[in-house]
Design an enzyme around this catalytic site. Structure first.
Site, short mmCIF file in Angstrom:
data_model
loop_
_atom_site.label_atom_id
_atom_site.label_comp_id
_atom_site.label_asym_id
_atom_site.label_seq_id
_atom_site.Cartn_x
_atom_site.Cartn_y
_atom_site.Cartn_z
N SER A 103 0.86 -1.18 0.00
CA SER A 103 0.00 0.00 0.00
C SER A 103 0.89 1.23 0.00
CB SER A 103 -0.88 -0.01 1.24
OG SER A 103 -0.08 -0.14 2.38
N ARG A 104 0.28 2.36 -0.29
CA ARG A 104 0.97 3.62 -0.06
C ARG A 104 0.82 3.95 1.42
NH1 ARG A 104 1.98 5.79 -5.06
NH2 ARG A 104 0.47 5.22 -6.67
N ALA A 105 1.73 4.74 1.92
CA ALA A 105 1.65 5.13 3.33
C ALA A 105 0.37 5.91 3.57
CB ALA A 105 2.83 6.01 3.70
N THR A 153 -0.55 6.86 7.27
CA THR A 153 -0.14 7.80 8.33
C THR A 153 1.36 7.75 8.59
OG1 THR A 153 -0.63 6.15 10.00
CG2 THR A 153 -2.36 7.74 9.52
N SER A 154 2.08 6.90 7.86
CA SER A 154 3.53 6.87 8.04
C SER A 154 4.16 7.71 6.93
CB SER A 154 4.03 5.43 7.99
OG SER A 154 4.01 4.95 6.67
N ASP A 184 -6.20 0.61 16.21
CA ASP A 184 -5.33 -0.32 15.52
C ASP A 184 -5.33 -1.57 16.38
OD1 ASP A 184 -3.65 -1.14 13.61
OD2 ASP A 184 -2.05 0.28 14.04
N SER A 239 -6.73 -7.62 8.35
CA SER A 239 -6.32 -6.76 7.25
C SER A 239 -5.15 -7.37 6.49
CB SER A 239 -5.95 -5.39 7.82
OG SER A 239 -5.14 -4.67 6.93
#
Lengths: 503, 503
Positions: free
Chosen positions: A198-200, A202-203, A260, A268
């Site tokens: 995936s793309r970041a 929140t990182s 989380d 997930s």
């Protein structure tokens, strides 16, 4: 009948529609109490959240305005006829209410919820209701049901080879970009590793963001297959492949709420890996005081849940816990991380040793999935493949097969060195804080933004020496990041010398 | 700096802002992951949910578009300078996350959450997270803390008289409009009953909606005081008085999610009553198979929670459970219900007996709060006051003091009689279904919309006889209501004669 109008606002992933308060066909305010309406187009019906508008420029009295996602999903031309109605009660929301009341959800109830979520029928508040009702308590059977349902709600890939390996890090440690080293090592050995990332969110950088500095990543399923056929591995963005689409919708609510849970994390990750056709999976759990997982005990609980679900899905899984006390490598942010990755692959003398070490450990574990390899020989084999340049050659092959990145990305030109306020030894680095500063600086949206570390835990520093450099591409981001770093740099300097913790 | 622009869309109660994707000052997409941003105006700072726009007509590249609620709350002129920033982490959301993990919230944590909610700092998904985390488990201490916090988050009224009575029904039974009869009875006896009510949110009529047919209800605090000074009672809409404003925000999420927990119900009702300065409160809990409370056991649990919290707040409280097996009176919807109420007050021979009975029972209980009244004499006193016309005179005084309604409301002109499909006896009425049909018909938004019953439980019917009439003011609503009634009318006809259940 109302006429469809496109309203160019992006409410992703939610369906949002606009109705004029003085609508000639409907009493707009009657629809507001429940917020949700059914929109019946020529061929499709969608559920959407309603906003009342008082401006003819947004939506006229005989029109229904559809924000971009709703417009796309209803799939009608502008001006096409459309009706609306109160949203009918949805059975899957009944199951959520039962769960709120403490009941265990059945596998078919979970499947109904996930189908509705993947079809964008849930509003953010409804998604939150599902997530929180499950966050407080979820049986392992529910986690398994959730994983299966999420996997089945999207595309599933299968491959013609018996062993498909993958590796995944649960995250929380900036700069931990090992996949881009592990994949070419493993492929150069001969195992297949069709990695989608995936793309970041929140990182400051995800593998897809970082790989995109070096090559195209938005591959279609067919393009991915052709890259893997040729190179045994790929490093693609998962977004175009539509693996476990419900996960992306759930994440759009989990992230702003910063929830989380173990259960959501396992569902997930495993739903995406199972959908991607993996047979053998290595999970990396970094443990550290500012990482996502804070203690060994938490890591063990998480490991057991991964193992239970993977076993039930027929997935061979190994979990490794690693040191998550500080960022890995030197750079944080796509351009800087890709620089570190390539330095390791090229065996450059100043390549970050911790990134190389971490990647070799993980690659060694993945190689051990190969039944032909002697037990315990994985790590040495990984080192051979990296040192000999075989891994670099494999990476170059993957880059060539995926094609060049459509844009050339450079490091941000607005910089600031964050300075040690006193002399001593770096005794702690706050992964969360440093990640936040890197994001404020513009990463991953601006690939050239981020942080570059001159010091890490255990390094002696003199007062006034630079600890790290902030890179930004835009003045507003630079301002946000510098202000945040000035408040609290994310690095602790102690007077006494502390031992650098072992991985 | 961006310039403020008003975007005429109604996102009540949420603050929503629009930023152009190609904004000249900020990288719009950097703000999307967490959805929430801080908007810093000239004198005020608000939190808002961000939507990215791609249309200059909605918001220009140097503008920040504020939807109506956000524009009002930022309180700046159009064109005023405004800055934005990532929303800072909010401590109260940390408390919600702790609650999700199973911790008990402290009183100060609850107060922080409620203060943020009352200041519109929570998005719907965040409100849902708080509600659901509390829905699964809440200690009585938490319920008390929540009630206090909700009370303190808004206006609190105090009165110069030692006894301020009120009565409140937990709802769920259409047509149960007793407050408009109880208040004038009680006032004509000499007790003070400054009643504030809400408008209906998911029911076909609230007391405020129905009273508005007869008089102005959107009174300011000062107007309310002057009415009560003169008439000892009022029947006002609570919205302008700002009692327990967090409650309205919570309701905006509870209703679409259809979550209605005991704990929220008690905190919602008692916070409003305590804020309104009540000292003595009667709670009516209708129990029935299709009412909000379905069993005696549930009613008892609810009663005990009401009693615990009221005791701690120093509120004298009595709870009465009533028959909630069918709608009360004949009409459902503001105009029809006001007709029934006035028929009872005027002692008209065909006034609905069940509404009169229910109102007398409740008024009798409220009158017993008067220390000067002999124990057990309340009911007879209530009957005297109603039969003698004293209550009617009091109601006329209240109507005159509140002033005439700005609009004259008539019954809807589009009607349909719902017909008995066979002969027999009415054996059940589904309060939820009938409420839904009345709402689809347009109630309470269109005051003349609703249902008028010709038959109730126990009545014999012939095939083809009318069970009730649907009234609508608009064709689209009429269509919705008729379709829903045709599917399932909400009335059951049995062949055998059943005893009418006792109240």
């Amino acid at each position: 009948m109302l006429k469809v109008k496109k309203v160019a606002v992006d409410t992703t992933p939610e369906n949002t529609v606009f109705l004029d308060r003085n609508c000639v066909f409907y009493r707009a305010e009657e629809f507001t109490a429940l917020k949700k309406i059914e929109v019946i187009g020529v061929t499709k019906t969608i559920l959407a959240t309603l906003i009342i508008a008082d401006d003819e420029a947004i939506v006229g009295a005989d029109e229904l305005g559809l924000a971009a996602p709703a417009f796309r999903r209803l799939n009608n031309r502008e001006g096409a006829p459309v009706r609306i109605a109160q949203a009918p009660p949805r059975p899957s929301l009944e199951a959520v209410r039962k769960k709120i009341d403490g009941a265990e959800m059945t596998e078919s109830e979970i499947a109904a919820i996930i189908t509705d979520i993947a079809a964008y029928r849930y509003s953010p508040m409804e998604i939150a209701a599902f997530l929180i009702s499950s966050a407080s308590f979820m049986t392992t059977r529910e986690v398994l049901g959730l994983t299966r349902a999420m996997k089945n709600a999207g595309t599933t890939l299968d491959w013609k080879w018996p062993i498909i390996v993958d590796k995944h890090c649960v995250g929380g440690v900036p700069g931990n970009r090992t996949s881009m080293i592990v994949a070419p090592i493993v492929a150069s050995h001969g195992l297949y590793m069709p990695k989608t990332s995936s793309r970041a969110i929140t990182s400051p950088a995800g593998t897809a963001d970082t790989m995109e500095v070096l090559a195209r990543v938005d591959l279609s399923t067919e393009e991915m297959r052709s890259v893997v056929d040729k190179e045994k591995a790929c490093l693609a963005w998962g977004g175009r492949v539509n693996l476990s689409p419900a996960d992306d919708v759930l994440i759009s609510v989990e992230r702003p709420l910063r929830i989380d849970t173990r259960e959501q994390m396992v569902a997930s990750i495993l739903s995406k890996k199972a959908a991607a056709g993996s047979t053998h999976l290595l999970i990396d759990i970094p443990v550290g005081p500012s990482a996502k997982i804070r203690s060994r005990a938490d890591a063990i609980q998480l490991r057991k849940l991964f193992e239970f679900v993977a076993d039930q899905l027929g997935l061979t899984l190994e979990v490794v816990t690693t040191d998550g006390s500080q960022p890995i490598g030197r750079g944080v942010g796509p351009v800087l991380e890709s620089r570190d990755v390539m330095a390791v692959l090229r065996n450059e003398p100043d390549a970050p040793e911790d990134l190389r070490e971490r990647a070799l450990t993980l690659a060694g574990k993945v190689l051990e999935f190969d039944p032909k390899l002697r037990g315990g020989a994985g790590r040495a084999r990984a080192e051979d493949l990296l040192d000999s340049g075989a891994a670099l050659a494999s990476m170059e092959g993957i880059i060539a097969a995926q094609g060049p990145s459509p844009t050339r990305y450079a490091l941000g030109e607005i910089t600031l060195d964050v300075i040690a306020p006193r002399s001593g030894v770096v005794s702690a680095m706050d992964c969360q804080r440093l990640g936040r500063i890197a994001r404020l600086a513009g990463a991953p949206m601006d690939k050239g933004a981020g942080l570059d570390f001159f010091k890490k835990i255990g390094d002696p520093v003199e007062k006034g020496e630079a600890l790290y450099r902030i890179y930004s591409c835009y003045p507003s981001d630079f301002e946000f990041a510098s202000t945040c770093a000035a408040e609290e740099s994310g690095m602790t300097i102690s007077e006494t010398h502390l031992e650098r913790p072992k991985a």
